[in-house]
Design an enzyme around this catalytic site. Structure first.
Site, PDB file in Angstrom:
ATOM      1  CG  ASP A  43     111.272  48.543 126.097  1.00 21.66           C
ATOM      2  OD1 ASP A  43     110.696  49.377 125.367  1.00 21.66           O
ATOM      3  OD2 ASP A  43     111.019  47.327 126.080  1.00 21.66           O
ATOM      4  CG  HIS A  94     108.623  48.151 130.132  1.00 22.94           C
ATOM      5  ND1 HIS A  94     108.311  47.090 129.313  1.00 22.94           N
ATOM      6  CD2 HIS A  94     109.938  47.988 130.444  1.00 22.94           C
ATOM      7  CE1 HIS A  94     109.385  46.328 129.138  1.00 22.94           C
ATOM      8  NE2 HIS A  94     110.381  46.849 129.829  1.00 22.94           N
ATOM      9  CG  HIS A  98     111.565  45.558 134.009  1.00 21.68           C
ATOM     10  ND1 HIS A  98     112.219  44.397 133.710  1.00 21.68           N
ATOM     11  CD2 HIS A  98     111.505  46.238 132.840  1.00 21.68           C
ATOM     12  CE1 HIS A  98     112.552  44.395 132.423  1.00 21.68           C
ATOM     13  NE2 HIS A  98     112.120  45.503 131.873  1.00 21.68           N
ATOM     14  CG  HIS A 188     116.700  48.111 126.319  1.00 24.07           C
ATOM     15  ND1 HIS A 188     116.981  47.276 125.264  1.00 24.07           N
ATOM     16  CD2 HIS A 188     115.666  47.548 126.994  1.00 24.07           C
ATOM     17  CE1 HIS A 188     116.144  46.248 125.311  1.00 24.07           C
ATOM     18  NE2 HIS A 188     115.340  46.384 126.335  1.00 24.07           N
TER      19      HIS A 188
END
Ligand code: NI
Length: 228
Positions: A43, A94, A98, A188
């Site tokens: 991510d 995503h 954010h 991540h």
């Protein structure tokens, strides 16, 4: 306020086993468990330093992955997204900046998704229906809005907390210990400690394969029988 924040965290982001599945069937936490297949997901990228290193590592391992990218980072690094697609990886949305979607208006949610879809398409020519809400943040109306836009919310069932200071050895051990057939692993590369995540991937992929797991993209995992 603290209590509310803690409750939201537990409901959305969850613990090591992933988010609490409090709305059955409205979001995906894992794939079918009949086959020993796993999807690694990354991510918050692309990141100009850590993403190339991760792509190098995945290429050396011939391992596919799924990247839930942030639209603004895509616009800043379109070539990295092209490299992901060229290497056979999958991209998911995503959001653009954010944001924690349950606290945003529906119009804002729609823009966050649409801007990111457009960034991905401009960079790669690829469109995606996969969305990972930041921090796993979702509410009944968030999930309804995603579904209305033809999106599939993809969470995870294995979270090694790779951003919280563990070593690559420890991250590898955590994931290897917790995965089961059909697992979706949250990691991540696009954070301060992205180099540790990349180092973990170099150990983790051979380890998972030694345990009999095949690595596939999220779409391939959810499709069940289809090849990666
Ligand atoms: Ni994120």
């Amino acid at each position: 306020m603290l209590v509310a924040a803690a409750a939201a965290y537990l409901l959305c982001y969850g613990g090591v086993r992933g988010p609490v599945d409090w709305l059955d069937g409205r979001s995906v936490h894992r794939g079918p468990g009949q086959r020993r297949r796993i999807a690694l997901t990354f991510d918050d990228g692309p990141h100009r330093v850590h993403t190339p290193a991760l792509l190098d590592a995945l290429a050396a391992l011939a391992a596919p992955a799924t990247f839930f990218v942030v639209g603004a980072a895509v616009d800043a690094n379109p070539a990295l997204c092209r490299r992901m697609v060229a290497a056979g990886h999958e991209l998911g949305n995503h959001t653009y900046t954010h944001r924690y979607l349950p606290l945003r208006s529906q119009a804002r949610l729609t823009r966050e998704l649409a801007f990111t879809d457009r960034a991905i398409e401009d960079a790669t020519g690829v469109s995606t229906s996969l969305v990972r809400p930041p921090w796993g943040g979702r509410s009944p109306w968030t999930l309804r809005a995603l579904a209305a836009q033809g999106k599939r919310a993809v969470l995870w069932d294995v979270n090694p907390f790779d951003w919280r200071g563990a070593s690559a050895d420890e991250l590898t051990a955590r994931v290897a210990r917790r995965v089961r057939p059909g697992s979706i692993v949250l990691m991540h590369e696009a954070r301060d400690r992205g180099d540790v995540t990349v180092a973990a991937v170099r150990q983790l992929v051979p380890r998972l394969r030694a345990d009999g797991y095949e690595l596939v993209t999220v779409s391939a995992l959810l499709a069940g029988g289809a090849a990666a």
